[in-house]
Design an enzyme around this catalytic site. Structure first.
Site, PDB file in Angstrom:
ATOM      1  N   PRO A  14       0.790  -1.228   0.000  1.00  0.00           N
ATOM      2  CA  PRO A  14       0.000   0.000   0.000  1.00  0.00           C
ATOM      3  C   PRO A  14       0.826   1.283   0.000  1.00  0.00           C
ATOM      4  CG  PRO A  14      -0.095  -1.096   2.136  1.00  0.00           C
ATOM      5  CD  PRO A  14       0.555  -2.051   1.193  1.00  0.00           C
ATOM      6  N   ASN A  15       0.301   2.249  -0.733  1.00  0.00           N
ATOM      7  CA  ASN A  15       0.851   3.616  -0.837  1.00  0.00           C
ATOM      8  C   ASN A  15       2.127   3.720  -1.665  1.00  0.00           C
ATOM      9  OD1 ASN A  15      -1.190   4.859   0.852  1.00  0.00           O
ATOM     10  ND2 ASN A  15      -0.246   3.744   2.538  1.00  0.00           N
ATOM     11  N   ARG A  22       5.258  11.001  -2.372  1.00  0.00           N
ATOM     12  CA  ARG A  22       4.966  10.636  -0.985  1.00  0.00           C
ATOM     13  C   ARG A  22       6.210  10.813  -0.106  1.00  0.00           C
ATOM     14  NH1 ARG A  22       4.800   4.444   1.217  1.00  0.00           N
ATOM     15  NH2 ARG A  22       4.116   4.971   3.309  1.00  0.00           N
ATOM     16  N   TYR A  27      11.284   8.622   1.348  1.00  0.00           N
ATOM     17  CA  TYR A  27      11.231   7.586   0.313  1.00  0.00           C
ATOM     18  C   TYR A  27      11.932   7.963  -0.987  1.00  0.00           C
ATOM     19  CZ  TYR A  27       7.924   5.531   3.555  1.00  0.00           C
ATOM     20  OH  TYR A  27       7.343   4.994   4.680  1.00  0.00           O
ATOM     21  N   ASN A  78       7.952  -5.684  -1.164  1.00  0.00           N
ATOM     22  CA  ASN A  78       7.920  -4.572  -0.222  1.00  0.00           C
ATOM     23  C   ASN A  78       6.471  -4.501   0.248  1.00  0.00           C
ATOM     24  OD1 ASN A  78       7.910  -2.279   1.268  1.00  0.00           O
ATOM     25  ND2 ASN A  78       8.934  -0.985  -0.256  1.00  0.00           N
ATOM     26  N   ALA A  81       3.239  -0.889   4.680  1.00  0.00           N
ATOM     27  CA  ALA A  81       2.672  -0.884   6.043  1.00  0.00           C
ATOM     28  C   ALA A  81       2.199  -2.270   6.487  1.00  0.00           C
ATOM     29  CB  ALA A  81       1.520   0.117   6.114  1.00  0.00           C
ATOM     30  N   GLU A 102      12.418  -9.833   1.348  1.00  0.00           N
ATOM     31  CA  GLU A 102      11.692  -8.646   1.823  1.00  0.00           C
ATOM     32  C   GLU A 102      12.579  -7.421   1.639  1.00  0.00           C
ATOM     33  OE1 GLU A 102      10.887  -8.986   6.018  1.00  0.00           O
ATOM     34  OE2 GLU A 102      10.190  -6.908   6.192  1.00  0.00           O
ATOM     35  N   HIS A 104      12.780  -2.919   1.829  1.00  0.00           N
ATOM     36  CA  HIS A 104      12.219  -1.632   2.236  1.00  0.00           C
ATOM     37  C   HIS A 104      13.128  -0.525   1.726  1.00  0.00           C
ATOM     38  CE1 HIS A 104       9.344  -3.614   4.805  1.00  0.00           C
ATOM     39  NE2 HIS A 104      10.342  -4.384   5.214  1.00  0.00           N
ATOM     40  N   ARG A 111      13.465   4.100  12.329  1.00  0.00           N
ATOM     41  CA  ARG A 111      12.244   4.907  12.339  1.00  0.00           C
ATOM     42  C   ARG A 111      11.394   4.593  13.583  1.00  0.00           C
ATOM     43  NH1 ARG A 111       9.493   4.623   6.681  1.00  0.00           N
ATOM     44  NH2 ARG A 111       8.384   6.380   7.631  1.00  0.00           N
TER      45      ARG A 111
HETATM   46  C1  DQA Z   1       8.385   0.843   3.667  1.00  0.00           C
HETATM   47  C2  DQA Z   1       8.499   1.066   5.180  1.00  0.00           C
HETATM   48  C3  DQA Z   1       7.151   0.870   5.859  1.00  0.00           C
HETATM   49  O1  DQA Z   1       7.275   1.069   7.261  1.00  0.00           O
HETATM   50  C4  DQA Z   1       6.137   1.849   5.320  1.00  0.00           C
HETATM   51  O2  DQA Z   1       4.868   1.611   5.894  1.00  0.00           O
HETATM   52  C5  DQA Z   1       6.078   1.879   3.838  1.00  0.00           C
HETATM   53  C6  DQA Z   1       7.294   1.716   3.061  1.00  0.00           C
HETATM   54  C7  DQA Z   1       9.695   1.185   2.930  1.00  0.00           C
HETATM   55  O3  DQA Z   1       9.833   0.774   1.792  1.00  0.00           O
HETATM   56  O4  DQA Z   1      10.564   1.864   3.498  1.00  0.00           O
HETATM   57  O5  DQA Z   1       5.018   2.142   3.272  1.00  0.00           O
HETATM   58  O6  DQA Z   1       8.098  -0.523   3.430  1.00  0.00           O
END
Ligand code: DQA
Length: 151
Positions: A14-15, A22, A27, A78, A81, A102, A104, A111
């Site tokens: 998501p997002n 964003r 990011y 990825n 959230a 995985e 990120h 964080r």
């Molecule tokens: C994320 C880190 C997560 O905590 C966050 O909710 C994201 C992006 C990252 O790529 O740094 O949406 O996965």
């Protein structure tokens, strides 16, 4: 395994469709299209195939993981959230038994504390966190090396 038969499913949670606009301080400026384009180029260089999917919906990501065994030998994810909330994604990865890496963009351990826990970390081969878009390319290289070493 002959690497020409390797296909990796890339899942963005998501997002991540909003990357580029964003929270760029966290990011970065790259869009999801930029990241997918770079992964396509890397896939060509490595002689493998990649299919990318982004969804804001947990169940759709679960469906994609369940369906992956028909076509893909590995998953690069990825989970965004959902990393920190989703037992369903964790169980799906554990159920299909497809080697998963995985990634990120940000370093989740630097964080907020709620980001320090990943539900999926215990069921993946490994995790790469904190290198921006390079997390994806490092993750894909590591996953492909892992898959090749298994066959
Ligand atoms: C994320 C880190 C997560 O905590 C966050 O909710 C994201 C992006 C990252 O790529 O740094 O949406 O996965």
């Amino acid at each position: 395994m002959d690497s020409s038969f390797l296909s990796v499913l890339v899942l963005h949670g998501p997002n991540l469709n909003l990357l580029g606009q964003r929270e760029p301080g966290i990011y970065g400026a790259s869009t999801l299209e930029d990241i997918n384009r770079d992964l396509d180029s890397l896939a060509t260089e490595l002689g493998i195939a990649v299919d990318a999917l982004q969804s804001n919906h947990e169940g759709l990501l679960v469906d994609a993981i369940q369906g992956a065994s028909q076509k893909h030998q590995g998953i690069l994810i990825n989970a965004a959230a959902y990393t920190h909330t989703s037992v369903a994604l964790r169980d799906a990865i554990a159920a299909v038994n497809i080697p998963t890496v995985e990634v990120h963009l940000s370093n989740i351990y630097k964080r907020e504390t709620f980001r320090h826990h990943s539900y999926i970390a215990p069921v993946v081969v490994g995790q790469i966190s904190g290198f921006g878009p390079d997390s994806y390319s490092l993750g894909l290289r590591a996953l492909v090396n892992y898959l090749k070493s298994q066959h």
